[in-house]
Design an enzyme around this catalytic site. Structure first.
Site, PDB file in Angstrom:
ATOM      1  CG  ASN A   4     130.926 -23.058 -30.047  1.00  0.00           C
ATOM      2  OD1 ASN A   4     129.597 -23.088 -29.976  1.00  0.00           O
ATOM      3  ND2 ASN A   4     131.507 -23.376 -31.165  1.00  0.00           N
ATOM      4  CB  CYS A  21     133.872 -26.130 -36.381  1.00  0.00           C
ATOM      5  SG  CYS A  21     134.217 -27.388 -35.015  1.00  0.00           S
TER       6      CYS A  21
END
Length: 388
Positions: free
Chosen positions: A154, A326
């Site tokens: 990611n 995140c």
């Protein structure tokens, strides 16, 4: 904001208009609980099962092998906790391998499993962020019960050799979990070719709504549940299903070929990369030069801090990321880039640009111009400060 200037699709994608309409219709018209036996409940159940079937077909699975969850994080938790605890309880072993650059929803579960008495090894990656299958083979043991590896990273987009590793684990009787949250909808995901026993998907990374995700559980793979309640989702994920979000998930999957995120992203990525090479020749591109997602371009401009660059781009109306979403609130450099062998300073210079269906050639050109202008301004300011 102007959605064409939204370049953070790896964090979340705007919903396709057709998905938004589908979610709205179900929220407005279908009020039943899929567990109820009256007509309203049966209609809701039909919506859930239709989406399950669409998603299953898209990855080469059976309908019954799809378990709906509320997020990719929850699906990863169910996969790791469920598989590890089940196999340990059956006396099959307590040794687990996970990639060093996995999502926190895998790495933090791995840390918890260590506290529960499991032995977890982290698989190293090379300068391009890829695991060496030979290293996996060397670390597999008689008591290895699970390998967990993401399909595509990611942060830098590097694609792992999951098909080779899947063959190895299947031959050894080791469960193989693949986190396909970033790859699904951009490159082919086929559980039969990957030989995955468990595979995680998420709607909001590929034009669907937040609140709907899924775990593929291969027929015959047994998991211990991590939450308890009713009998929904084969008792692996009890709780009333989020029918509107699941309907949107199915719709987004139906639209994958029409929107062709991978093809569109690849063309825009090439255009942006060429612009950056011309205007900022010293720029570094992180990740594998070929085996990488077509939608992610992660760069580093020497002596220009990525977070400051991100904030200035945001002020000008562009949304990008200086790391994974995140960990956006943390000031530490990306653990992914550190694991790939980059220095702290190099990692702090990173900027992730992730492309999607809302971006256009003109918005890509505008972003390229803004990047070169801001980089020049920041370097000029830094020189002036040093001169004083």
């Amino acid at each position: 904001m102007d959605s064409s200037r939204y370049f953070d699709h790896a964090a979340t994608t705007p919903m396709y208009p057709e998905v938004l309409a589908a979610v709205h219709r179900v929220m407005e018209e279908e009020i039943g609980n899929p567990g109820s036996l009256h007509q309203a409940g049966l209609r809701a159940k039909e919506i859930v099962e239709e989406s399950r079937s669409v998603i299953a077909r898209s990855i080469g699975a059976r309908d019954r092998e799809i378990v709906f969850t509320a997020s990719g994080t929850e699906a990863n938790n169910l996969a790791l906790f469920g598989a590890a605890r089940r196999r340990a309880r059956k006396g099959e072993g307590r040794h687990i391998l996970v990639g060093a650059i996995e999502h926190p929803s895998v790495l933090r579960v791995a840390d918890q499993l260590v506290r529960e008495g499991f032995e977890v090894e982290r698989l190293p990656v090379d300068r391009h962020g890829r695991v060496d299958p030979a290293e996996v083979g060397r670390r597999l043991r008689q008591d290895t019960i699970l390998v967990s590896l993401m399909h595509a990273n990611n942060v830098v987009g590097s694609i792992q050799p999951v098909e080779i590793i899947g063959e190895m684990t299947r031959e050894r009787g080791v469960l193989f979990h693949v986190d396909a949250v970033q790859s699904f909808g951009k490159i082919p995901v086929d559980v039969r070719r990957i030989r995955a026993d468990l595979l995680t998907l998420d709607a909001h990374k590929m034009g669907g709504p937040k609140g709907a995700a899924a775990l593929y559980v291969h027929k015959g793979t047994r998991l211990d549940p991590v939450i308890f309640g009713g009998g929904q989702e084969r008792q692996l994920r009890p709780g009333t299903p989020n029918v509107p979000a699941i309907a949107g998930f199915g719709k987004a999957v139906e639209l994958m070929e029409r929107y062709a995120l991978g093809e569109r992203g690849a063309a825009l990525r090439r255009r942006l990369a060429e612009h950056i090479r011309r205007s900022i020749p010293e720029c570094v591109v992180f990740g594998h030069p070929e085996e990488s997602l077509p939608t992610i371009l992660t760069i580093g401009i020497p002596k220009v801090e990525g977070q400051l660059l991100m904030l200035e781009l945001d002020r000008r109306g562009f949304a990008v990321s200086s790391g994974s979403a995140c960990s956006a609130s943390e000031s530490e450099p990306s653990y992914v880039l550190l694991a790939m062998g980059y220095s702290r300073d190099e990692a702090l210079e990173s900027l992730r640009i992730s492309l999607g269906w809302t971006n256009t050639e003109s918005s890509v050109d505008e972003l390229g111009e803004a990047l070169s202008e801001i980089a020049a301004e920041m370097r000029s300011a830094a020189l002036s400060i040093r001169g004083k």
